[in-house]
Write a protein that holds these residues in place. Structure first.
Motif, PDB file in Angstrom:
ATOM      1  N   MET A  12       0.830  -1.200   0.000  1.00  0.00           N
ATOM      2  CA  MET A  12       0.000   0.000   0.000  1.00  0.00           C
ATOM      3  C   MET A  12       0.871   1.259   0.000  1.00  0.00           C
ATOM      4  O   MET A  12       1.973   1.264   0.544  1.00  0.00           O
ATOM      5  CB  MET A  12      -0.891   0.028   1.256  1.00  0.00           C
ATOM      6  CG  MET A  12      -2.164  -0.773   1.166  1.00  0.00           C
ATOM      7  SD  MET A  12      -3.216  -0.558   2.631  1.00  0.00           S
ATOM      8  CE  MET A  12      -2.346  -1.589   3.809  1.00  0.00           C
ATOM      9  N   ARG A  13       0.344   2.298  -0.594  1.00  0.00           N
ATOM     10  CA  ARG A  13       0.970   3.621  -0.518  1.00  0.00           C
ATOM     11  C   ARG A  13       0.255   4.375   0.594  1.00  0.00           C
ATOM     12  O   ARG A  13      -0.947   4.668   0.502  1.00  0.00           O
ATOM     13  CB  ARG A  13       0.839   4.336  -1.856  1.00  0.00           C
ATOM     14  CG  ARG A  13       1.434   5.741  -1.885  1.00  0.00           C
ATOM     15  CD  ARG A  13       1.513   6.262  -3.322  1.00  0.00           C
ATOM     16  NE  ARG A  13       1.712   7.703  -3.377  1.00  0.00           N
ATOM     17  CZ  ARG A  13       2.870   8.320  -3.205  1.00  0.00           C
ATOM     18  NH1 ARG A  13       3.956   7.584  -2.958  1.00  0.00           N
ATOM     19  NH2 ARG A  13       2.968   9.631  -3.284  1.00  0.00           N
ATOM     20  N   ILE A  14       0.995   4.670   1.680  1.00  0.00           N
ATOM     21  CA  ILE A  14       0.397   5.170   2.918  1.00  0.00           C
ATOM     22  C   ILE A  14       0.941   6.549   3.243  1.00  0.00           C
ATOM     23  O   ILE A  14       2.160   6.762   3.282  1.00  0.00           O
ATOM     24  CB  ILE A  14       0.683   4.207   4.087  1.00  0.00           C
ATOM     25  CG1 ILE A  14       0.160   2.804   3.769  1.00  0.00           C
ATOM     26  CG2 ILE A  14       0.061   4.731   5.385  1.00  0.00           C
ATOM     27  CD1 ILE A  14       0.589   1.757   4.777  1.00  0.00           C
ATOM     28  N   GLU A  21       8.501   3.310  10.703  1.00  0.00           N
ATOM     29  CA  GLU A  21       9.522   2.277  10.574  1.00  0.00           C
ATOM     30  C   GLU A  21       8.885   0.910  10.354  1.00  0.00           C
ATOM     31  O   GLU A  21       9.310   0.131   9.481  1.00  0.00           O
ATOM     32  CB  GLU A  21      10.400   2.254  11.832  1.00  0.00           C
ATOM     33  CG  GLU A  21      11.516   1.225  11.762  1.00  0.00           C
ATOM     34  CD  GLU A  21      12.117   0.918  13.119  1.00  0.00           C
ATOM     35  OE1 GLU A  21      13.346   0.832  13.194  1.00  0.00           O
ATOM     36  OE2 GLU A  21      11.354   0.755  14.094  1.00  0.00           O
ATOM     37  N   GLY A  22       7.851   0.597  11.140  1.00  0.00           N
ATOM     38  CA  GLY A  22       7.241  -0.730  11.059  1.00  0.00           C
ATOM     39  C   GLY A  22       6.528  -0.978   9.746  1.00  0.00           C
ATOM     40  O   GLY A  22       6.632  -2.067   9.156  1.00  0.00           O
ATOM     41  N   LEU A  23       5.790   0.007   9.256  1.00  0.00           N
ATOM     42  CA  LEU A  23       5.075  -0.176   7.991  1.00  0.00           C
ATOM     43  C   LEU A  23       6.047  -0.286   6.823  1.00  0.00           C
ATOM     44  O   LEU A  23       5.841  -1.090   5.904  1.00  0.00           O
ATOM     45  CB  LEU A  23       4.106   0.983   7.775  1.00  0.00           C
ATOM     46  CG  LEU A  23       2.900   1.026   8.714  1.00  0.00           C
ATOM     47  CD1 LEU A  23       2.129   2.327   8.518  1.00  0.00           C
ATOM     48  CD2 LEU A  23       1.978  -0.179   8.495  1.00  0.00           C
ATOM     49  N   ALA A  24       7.111   0.503   6.844  1.00  0.00           N
ATOM     50  CA  ALA A  24       8.112   0.405   5.786  1.00  0.00           C
ATOM     51  C   ALA A  24       8.782  -0.970   5.801  1.00  0.00           C
ATOM     52  O   ALA A  24       9.030  -1.564   4.744  1.00  0.00           O
ATOM     53  CB  ALA A  24       9.154   1.512   5.940  1.00  0.00           C
ATOM     54  N   ALA A  25       9.052  -1.502   7.000  1.00  0.00           N
ATOM     55  CA  ALA A  25       9.670  -2.822   7.100  1.00  0.00           C
ATOM     56  C   ALA A  25       8.760  -3.915   6.554  1.00  0.00           C
ATOM     57  O   ALA A  25       9.243  -4.974   6.118  1.00  0.00           O
ATOM     58  CB  ALA A  25      10.026  -3.123   8.558  1.00  0.00           C
ATOM     59  N   ARG A  26       7.456  -3.668   6.539  1.00  0.00           N
ATOM     60  CA  ARG A  26       6.505  -4.632   5.988  1.00  0.00           C
ATOM     61  C   ARG A  26       6.285  -4.452   4.488  1.00  0.00           C
ATOM     62  O   ARG A  26       5.422  -5.105   3.911  1.00  0.00           O
ATOM     63  CB  ARG A  26       5.175  -4.535   6.732  1.00  0.00           C
ATOM     64  CG  ARG A  26       5.251  -5.051   8.158  1.00  0.00           C
ATOM     65  CD  ARG A  26       3.875  -5.208   8.779  1.00  0.00           C
ATOM     66  NE  ARG A  26       3.964  -5.916  10.046  1.00  0.00           N
ATOM     67  CZ  ARG A  26       2.952  -6.556  10.625  1.00  0.00           C
ATOM     68  NH1 ARG A  26       1.761  -6.578  10.044  1.00  0.00           N
ATOM     69  NH2 ARG A  26       3.119  -7.166  11.778  1.00  0.00           N
ATOM     70  N   GLY A  27       7.045  -3.569   3.883  1.00  0.00           N
ATOM     71  CA  GLY A  27       6.997  -3.429   2.445  1.00  0.00           C
ATOM     72  C   GLY A  27       6.060  -2.373   1.909  1.00  0.00           C
ATOM     73  O   GLY A  27       5.897  -2.250   0.688  1.00  0.00           O
ATOM     74  N   HIS A  28       5.450  -1.573   2.790  1.00  0.00           N
ATOM     75  CA  HIS A  28       4.562  -0.511   2.324  1.00  0.00           C
ATOM     76  C   HIS A  28       5.386   0.710   1.888  1.00  0.00           C
ATOM     77  O   HIS A  28       6.482   0.957   2.408  1.00  0.00           O
ATOM     78  CB  HIS A  28       3.594  -0.107   3.433  1.00  0.00           C
ATOM     79  CG  HIS A  28       2.701  -1.211   3.881  1.00  0.00           C
ATOM     80  ND1 HIS A  28       1.696  -1.732   3.101  1.00  0.00           N
ATOM     81  CD2 HIS A  28       2.669  -1.920   5.053  1.00  0.00           C
ATOM     82  CE1 HIS A  28       1.060  -2.700   3.758  1.00  0.00           C
ATOM     83  NE2 HIS A  28       1.645  -2.832   4.946  1.00  0.00           N
ATOM     84  N   GLU A  29       4.838   1.461   0.956  1.00  0.00           N
ATOM     85  CA  GLU A  29       5.444   2.729   0.562  1.00  0.00           C
ATOM     86  C   GLU A  29       4.896   3.812   1.488  1.00  0.00           C
ATOM     87  O   GLU A  29       3.710   4.148   1.415  1.00  0.00           O
ATOM     88  CB  GLU A  29       5.120   3.056  -0.891  1.00  0.00           C
ATOM     89  CG  GLU A  29       5.745   4.363  -1.371  1.00  0.00           C
ATOM     90  CD  GLU A  29       5.322   4.747  -2.777  1.00  0.00           C
ATOM     91  OE1 GLU A  29       5.661   5.858  -3.198  1.00  0.00           O
ATOM     92  OE2 GLU A  29       4.635   3.941  -3.440  1.00  0.00           O
ATOM     93  N   VAL A  30       5.737   4.326   2.350  1.00  0.00           N
ATOM     94  CA  VAL A  30       5.308   5.239   3.409  1.00  0.00           C
ATOM     95  C   VAL A  30       5.873   6.621   3.153  1.00  0.00           C
ATOM     96  O   VAL A  30       7.082   6.788   2.937  1.00  0.00           O
ATOM     97  CB  VAL A  30       5.769   4.733   4.790  1.00  0.00           C
ATOM     98  CG1 VAL A  30       5.410   5.722   5.880  1.00  0.00           C
ATOM     99  CG2 VAL A  30       5.156   3.364   5.083  1.00  0.00           C
ATOM    100  N   VAL A  31       5.011   7.628   3.181  1.00  0.00           N
ATOM    101  CA  VAL A  31       5.439   9.021   3.146  1.00  0.00           C
ATOM    102  C   VAL A  31       5.012   9.657   4.460  1.00  0.00           C
ATOM    103  O   VAL A  31       3.830   9.618   4.826  1.00  0.00           O
ATOM    104  CB  VAL A  31       4.830   9.788   1.961  1.00  0.00           C
ATOM    105  CG1 VAL A  31       5.272  11.250   1.991  1.00  0.00           C
ATOM    106  CG2 VAL A  31       5.233   9.137   0.642  1.00  0.00           C
TER     107      VAL A  31
END
Length: 358
Positions: free
Chosen positions: A1-3, A30-40
């Motif tokens: 997901m792009r979050i 940090e946690g969402l990025a480690a799960r492969g999400h695109e985080v801004v």
């Protein structure tokens, strides 16, 4: 997901954290990025550069408008409003799958925005006038709200919460707060040094109990520090500074009991679970979510009563340290929290979009 993660901008999202909201935003990114999400991360521009940051403001607003001098001033409100208005517009154009809103600002709650981009709003504070109305009229299929504890769910919706509102406990990565099987017989306190955190009462209780105490945290209120805290230091009571996570974990692990002294309607208390993960039982004031967070890992005293807290200190040290650690692993571990966040994101993405989204 792009979050899109929309943060509060009073302080930067970086270590050492001023408080729980900054820690929450950092751990979430940090946690969402480690799960492969695109985080801004939409935060102040002086936040942690390891994240992809789209600045709401160039620097955190307290660097420009010191809290003690400008609390509630029209100039500060206009400054923050302008930043969030533009950030919300960029989010709307950004092709995000979901927004996780932690801003405590009214603009991201507007129905036209939550209808256009599915939104989860997390409320990290008790109800207050500037936000209360906007929160209560905002629930929708594409907008879910969370609070950090059952006590806060009742505070925001005393008549009963809507189906779109739920409890999402804060969490930590237990690996970042290593368990230490034996303490040194001393007490520890950490948090923002400000009147509603009760630092001076923790000192009084430790002196009554005859237990050495070390304080850690940022001095948020210099007047309070000068009049109520600093004069109480000396002997077995010391101040250890404001530390980053790894250094603080090492200091917590050496102690035998953690003092948690909220003097307000504490929404959660991240510092308590950090200490519990290290193996510390807790002696706490009965305020806000303290009972809900501490559970079987501590002893509770009436809010504001330092003598009763001293008794709780002496009782809490007898609680086995693995009880505190297991409570964190069962209820407040980061992976459980991230699973719940992802489920919330999926629910708002799957909801039908109202006509207002057009």
């Amino acid at each position: 997901m792009r979050i899109a993660l929309l943060a509060h901008v009073r302080q930067p999202i970086r270590q050492p954290f001023l408080g729980g909201m900054e820690a929450h935003g950092w751990y979430l990114a940090e946690g969402l990025a480690a799960r492969g999400h695109e985080v801004v991360l939409f935060a102040s521009g002086d936040s942690d550069p390891r994240f992809t940051i789209d600045p709401v403001l160039p620097v955190h607003y307290e660097a420009v408008f010191p809290w003690a001098e400008h609390r509630g001033k029209p100039e500060l409100i206009a400054h923050v409003d302008a930043g969030y208005a533009e950030a919300c517009d960029r989010i709307a154009r950004g092709g995000f799958d979901v927004v996780h809103n932690n801003s405590l600002h009214r603009f991201p709650l507007e129905p036209r925005r939550t209808a256009a981009t599915p939104t989860v709003t997390s409320l990290h504070v008790p109800p207050y006038d500037a936000l209360h109305h906007f929160v209560r009229v905002s629930p929708a299929p594409s907008h879910r709200l969370t609070v950090t504890s059952a006590s806060q769910l009742r505070a925001w919706w005393p008549e009963g919460a809507p189906p779109e509102a739920s409890v999402l406990h804060n969490a930590i990565d237990p690996a970042a707060w290593p368990f230490v099987p034996v303490g040194n017989g001393e007490a520890v306190w950490c948090g923002r040094i400000t009147p509603n955190k009760g630092t001076h009462l923790a000192i009084d209780a430790a002196r009554i109990a005859g237990v050495p105490l070390t304080l850690f945290g940022a001095v948020e209120d210099p007047d309070y520090w000068a009049t109520e805290v600093e004069p109480r230091l000396g002997g077995a009571i010391r101040y250890g500074g404001h530390l980053d996570g790894a250094a603080l974990a090492a200091e917590l692990g050496r102690a035998s009991v953690f003092l948690f002294t909220p003097c307000w309607d504490e929404p959660f208390g991240l510092v308590a679970i950090e200490a519990m993960a290290c193996g510390l039982p807790v002696a706490a004031f009965d305020a806000g979510a303290a009972r809900e967070v501490v559970g079987e890992a501590g002893c509770i005293a009436p809010a504001g009563d330092s003598t009763a807290l001293a008794e709780a200190i002496l009782a809490a040290v007898a609680i086995p340290r693995d009880v505190a650690r297991r409570r964190v692993e069962r209820h407040f571990a980061r992976d459980l929290w991230l699973d719940r966040c992802e489920a919330l994101y999926a629910s708002v993405r799957a909801a039908p979009r109202p006509a207002i989204a057009a």
